[in-house]
Design a protein around this motif. Structure first.
Motif, mmCIF file in Angstrom:
data_model
loop_
_atom_site.group_PDB
_atom_site.id
_atom_site.type_symbol
_atom_site.label_atom_id
_atom_site.label_comp_id
_atom_site.label_asym_id
_atom_site.label_seq_id
_atom_site.Cartn_x
_atom_site.Cartn_y
_atom_site.Cartn_z
ATOM 1 N N VAL A 220 -7.599 -6.812 -22.463
ATOM 2 C CA VAL A 220 -6.535 -6.502 -23.288
ATOM 3 C C VAL A 220 -5.296 -6.377 -22.520
ATOM 4 N N ALA A 221 -5.288 -5.666 -21.358
ATOM 5 C CA ALA A 221 -4.318 -5.724 -20.608
ATOM 6 C C ALA A 221 -3.656 -7.040 -19.877
ATOM 7 N N ILE A 222 -4.771 -7.862 -19.431
ATOM 8 C CA ILE A 222 -4.278 -9.239 -18.734
ATOM 9 C C ILE A 222 -3.874 -10.175 -19.879
ATOM 10 N N SER A 223 -4.367 -10.012 -21.249
ATOM 11 C CA SER A 223 -3.894 -10.747 -22.592
ATOM 12 C C SER A 223 -2.373 -10.414 -22.764
ATOM 13 N N TYR A 224 -2.139 -9.147 -22.658
ATOM 14 C CA TYR A 224 -0.931 -8.642 -23.009
ATOM 15 C C TYR A 224 0.154 -8.943 -21.876
ATOM 16 N N LEU A 225 -0.360 -8.884 -20.806
ATOM 17 C CA LEU A 225 0.696 -9.185 -19.460
ATOM 18 C C LEU A 225 1.216 -10.722 -19.734
ATOM 19 N N CYS A 226 0.251 -11.578 -20.285
ATOM 20 C CA CYS A 226 0.435 -13.116 -20.598
ATOM 21 C C CYS A 226 1.329 -13.078 -21.589
ATOM 22 N N ILE A 227 1.066 -12.320 -22.721
ATOM 23 C CA ILE A 227 1.940 -12.359 -23.921
ATOM 24 C C ILE A 227 3.211 -11.985 -23.497
ATOM 25 N N VAL A 228 3.574 -10.899 -22.875
ATOM 26 C CA VAL A 228 4.915 -10.653 -22.399
ATOM 27 C C VAL A 228 5.506 -11.565 -21.801
ATOM 28 N N HIS A 229 4.819 -12.168 -20.777
ATOM 29 C CA HIS A 229 5.465 -13.238 -20.033
ATOM 30 C C HIS A 229 5.889 -14.499 -21.073
ATOM 31 N N ALA A 230 5.074 -14.809 -21.856
ATOM 32 C CA ALA A 230 5.503 -15.918 -22.999
ATOM 33 C C ALA A 230 6.439 -15.524 -23.747
ATOM 34 N N VAL A 231 6.439 -14.376 -24.305
ATOM 35 C CA VAL A 231 7.694 -13.966 -25.028
ATOM 36 C C VAL A 231 8.938 -13.864 -24.547
ATOM 37 N N LEU A 232 9.031 -13.518 -23.226
ATOM 38 C CA LEU A 232 10.207 -13.413 -22.524
ATOM 39 C C LEU A 232 10.856 -14.837 -22.540
ATOM 40 N N GLN A 233 10.149 -15.910 -22.581
ATOM 41 C CA GLN A 233 10.671 -17.366 -22.680
ATOM 42 C C GLN A 233 11.185 -17.706 -23.935
ATOM 43 N N ILE A 234 10.920 -16.691 -25.050
ATOM 44 C CA ILE A 234 11.702 -17.094 -26.238
ATOM 45 C C ILE A 234 13.147 -17.087 -26.128
ATOM 46 N N PRO A 235 13.899 -18.032 -26.571
ATOM 47 C CA PRO A 235 15.251 -17.727 -26.596
ATOM 48 C C PRO A 235 15.875 -16.878 -27.569
ATOM 49 N N SER A 236 15.219 -16.740 -28.677
ATOM 50 C CA SER A 236 15.769 -16.137 -29.580
ATOM 51 C C SER A 236 15.488 -14.630 -29.644
ATOM 52 N N SER A 237 16.510 -13.687 -29.693
ATOM 53 C CA SER A 237 16.247 -12.131 -29.342
ATOM 54 C C SER A 237 15.225 -11.651 -30.633
ATOM 55 N N GLN A 238 15.828 -12.017 -31.880
ATOM 56 C CA GLN A 238 14.977 -11.740 -33.032
ATOM 57 C C GLN A 238 13.595 -12.221 -32.853
ATOM 58 N N GLY A 239 13.034 -13.302 -32.266
ATOM 59 C CA GLY A 239 11.769 -13.593 -32.199
ATOM 60 C C GLY A 239 11.277 -12.744 -31.196
ATOM 61 N N GLN A 240 11.955 -12.477 -29.971
ATOM 62 C CA GLN A 240 11.276 -11.525 -29.009
ATOM 63 C C GLN A 240 11.019 -10.123 -29.736
ATOM 64 N N ARG A 241 11.864 -9.642 -30.357
ATOM 65 C CA ARG A 241 11.734 -8.177 -31.045
ATOM 66 C C ARG A 241 10.287 -8.348 -31.953
ATOM 67 N N ARG A 242 10.450 -9.366 -32.707
ATOM 68 C CA ARG A 242 9.312 -9.384 -33.682
ATOM 69 C C ARG A 242 7.932 -9.544 -33.135
#
Length: 360
Positions: A220-242
Motif C-alpha cells: 500500500v505504501a509503495i503504491s501510494y508513493l507512486c500515485i503521489v509522484h504521478a499525481v504531482l505530474q498532473i498540470p491541473s490543480s483541480q485534478g490533483q485535488r480530486r
C-alpha cells in the motif's frame, strides 16, 4: 501467578466452555452502548450489502476497482457477523458462556477474514496505482483472469494461518481458568489462560502477523508513493485535488485498520490494559467496517448514480406490475359483464373502480 498457584500437569483440566466478560458498563451507559453497537451493526450490513448488490447487477461497475470492493464488502460482512452478534448477546442477554469449539471457530474466522482484508486492501492500492501510473497498460495488467486469481488468493491466504494457529492454541494445556477478558475469542486473551510455555507460539505468530500485516501495508505504501509522484505530474490543480482527496480517504482507512490491528496482534501479550485492548479491537471490528462503505463508495459519484439507477428500475418495475395487474382485473370484469349479458364498463371506469379514484 505466584508459585503457590502453579498448576502441575496432573492438575490440568479439560475446559468445556469459556466466559467472555465483554464490557463492564452499567445503567444508562450500558443501554446507550448496546443501542450504538446495534445501530452500527445494522449500518455495516446495509452499507456493505448495497455495495455487493450494485457492483454485481450494474454493468457500469464491472471494473477491477469495484470487483475488489465487492470482495472487501463481503469480508466486512463476514467479519462483523463472526464477532458483533456474540458481543450483543453478552450486552443485551448477558449470555457470556461460549463453548470451547465455538471459541476456536470464532478465532479461526477472525484470523481468516482479517488476513483476507489485509491482502484485499493491498490489492486495491495496487489497482489504483496501475490505473493512475500505467493507464495505457491497465486493461492488460488488471484483466479479468488476474483479478479473479488475486481475489481468490486473498480469500485463501488466511486459511493456513486460521486453521494452524487455532488448532495449535486450543490444544495447549489450560489450567482450569476459563474467563476470557474480552468481547470475543482473540489470540491475546485466550493465550493468557494457557499454563504452558508459549514463547515459541508467540514467536511464530509474530512472524505470521508481520507477514499478514506488514507485507500488504508495504505494498500500500509503495503504491501510494507512486500515485503521489504521478499525481504531482498532473498540470491541473483541480485534478490533483480530486486525486489526492480520493487517495487520502483510502489511506486513512488503511492506516486505521493496520495500526489498530497491529497494536493488538503484533504483541499478543503486550502491556496494554484489557479495557484499552477492547477499545482498540472495537475500532477494527465495528468502526472500520461501518466507515468503509462511506469512504470507498458512498462518496463516489459512480456508485451514487448506480444506486439511483437501481432504485429507478425497481420503482419502474413495480409500476409496470401494478399497471398490468390493473389491466388484467379490468379485462376480467369486462368478461364477467359480457357473460351475464350486461354492458361492460368503459376501461377508464373499470380502472377507476379498481383504484378507487373518481374519473374526471
Amino acid at each position: 501467578m505466584g508459585p503457590e498457584e502453579e498448576m502441575k500437569p496432573g492438575n490440568q483440566t479439560i475446559l468445556a466452555y469459556f466466559l467472555l466478560l465483554g464490557f463492564a458498563f452499567q445503567g444508562k451507559v450500558w443501554l446507550l452502548f448496546s443501542m450504538l453497537i446495534s445501530i452500527m451493526l445494522l449500518a455495516i450490513l446495509i452499507g456493505n450489502s448495497l455495495i455487493v448488490v450494485i457492483t454485481t447487477i450494474d454493468p457500469v461497475l464491472h471494473t477491477p476497482m469495484y470487483y475488489f470492493l465487492k470482495h472487501l464488502a463481503l469480508t466486512e460482512i463476514c467479519y462483523s457477523l463472526s464477532v458483533v452478534p456474540r458481543m450483543l448477546m453478552i450486552l443485551l442477554l448477558e449470555r457470556k458462556v461460549i463453548s470451547f469449539t465455538a471459541c476456536a471457530l470464532q478465532l479461526s474466522c477472525v484470523i481468516l477474514f482479517m488476513t483476507c482484508e489485509c491482502f484485499l486492501l493491498g490489492a486495491m492500492a495496487y489497482d489504483q496505482q496501475v490505473a493512475i501510473c500505467h493507464p495505457l497498460h491497465y486493461a492488460t495488467l488488471m484483466n479479468r483472469d488476474r483479478c479473479f486469481k488475486a481475489a481468490l488468493g486473498c480469500w485463501l491466504s488466511g486459511v493456513p494461518m486460521a486453521l494452524g494457529f487455532s488448532t495449535w492454541l486450543f490444544t495447549l494445556p489450560f489450567c482450569g481458568r476459563n474467563t476470557v477478558d474480552h468481547f470475543f475469542c482473540d489470540v491475546s486473551p485466550v493465550l493468557k489462560l494457557v499454563c504452558a510455555d508459549t514463547a515459541f507460539f508467540e514467536l511464530l505468530i509474530f512472524i505470521a502477523i508481520v507477514t499478514i500485516v506488514l507485507i500488504p501495508f508495504c505494498l500500500v505504501a509503495i503504491s501510494y508513493l507512486c500515485i503521489v509522484h504521478a499525481v504531482l505530474q498532473i498540470p491541473s490543480s483541480q485534478g490533483q485535488r480530486r486525486a489526492f482527496s480520493t487517495c487520502a480517504a483510502h489511506l486513512v482507512v488503511v492506516t486505521l485498520f493496520y495500526s489498530t490491528a497491529g497494536i493488538i496482534h503484533l504483541r499478543p501479550k503486550s502491556g496494554l490494559s484489557p479495557d484499552m485492548k477492547k477499545l482498540v479491537s472495537l475500532s477494527y471490528t465495528v468502526v472500520t467496517p461501518m466507515l468503509n462503505p462511506i469512504i470507498y463508495s458512498l462518496r463516489n459519484q459512480e456508485v451514487k448514480q448506480s444506486l439511483r439507477r437501481c432504485i429507478e428500475k425497481c420503482l419502474l418495475r413495480r409500476q409496470l406490475v401494478t399497471c398490468c395487474t390493473t389491466q388484467t382485473h379490468a379485462s376480467l370484469w369486462g368478461r364477467m359483464a359480457n357473460t351475464q349479458g350486461r354492458e361492460p364498463l368503459p376501461i377508464i371506469h373499470q380502472q377507476s373502480w379498481l383504484t378507487g379514484e373518481v374519473p374526471s
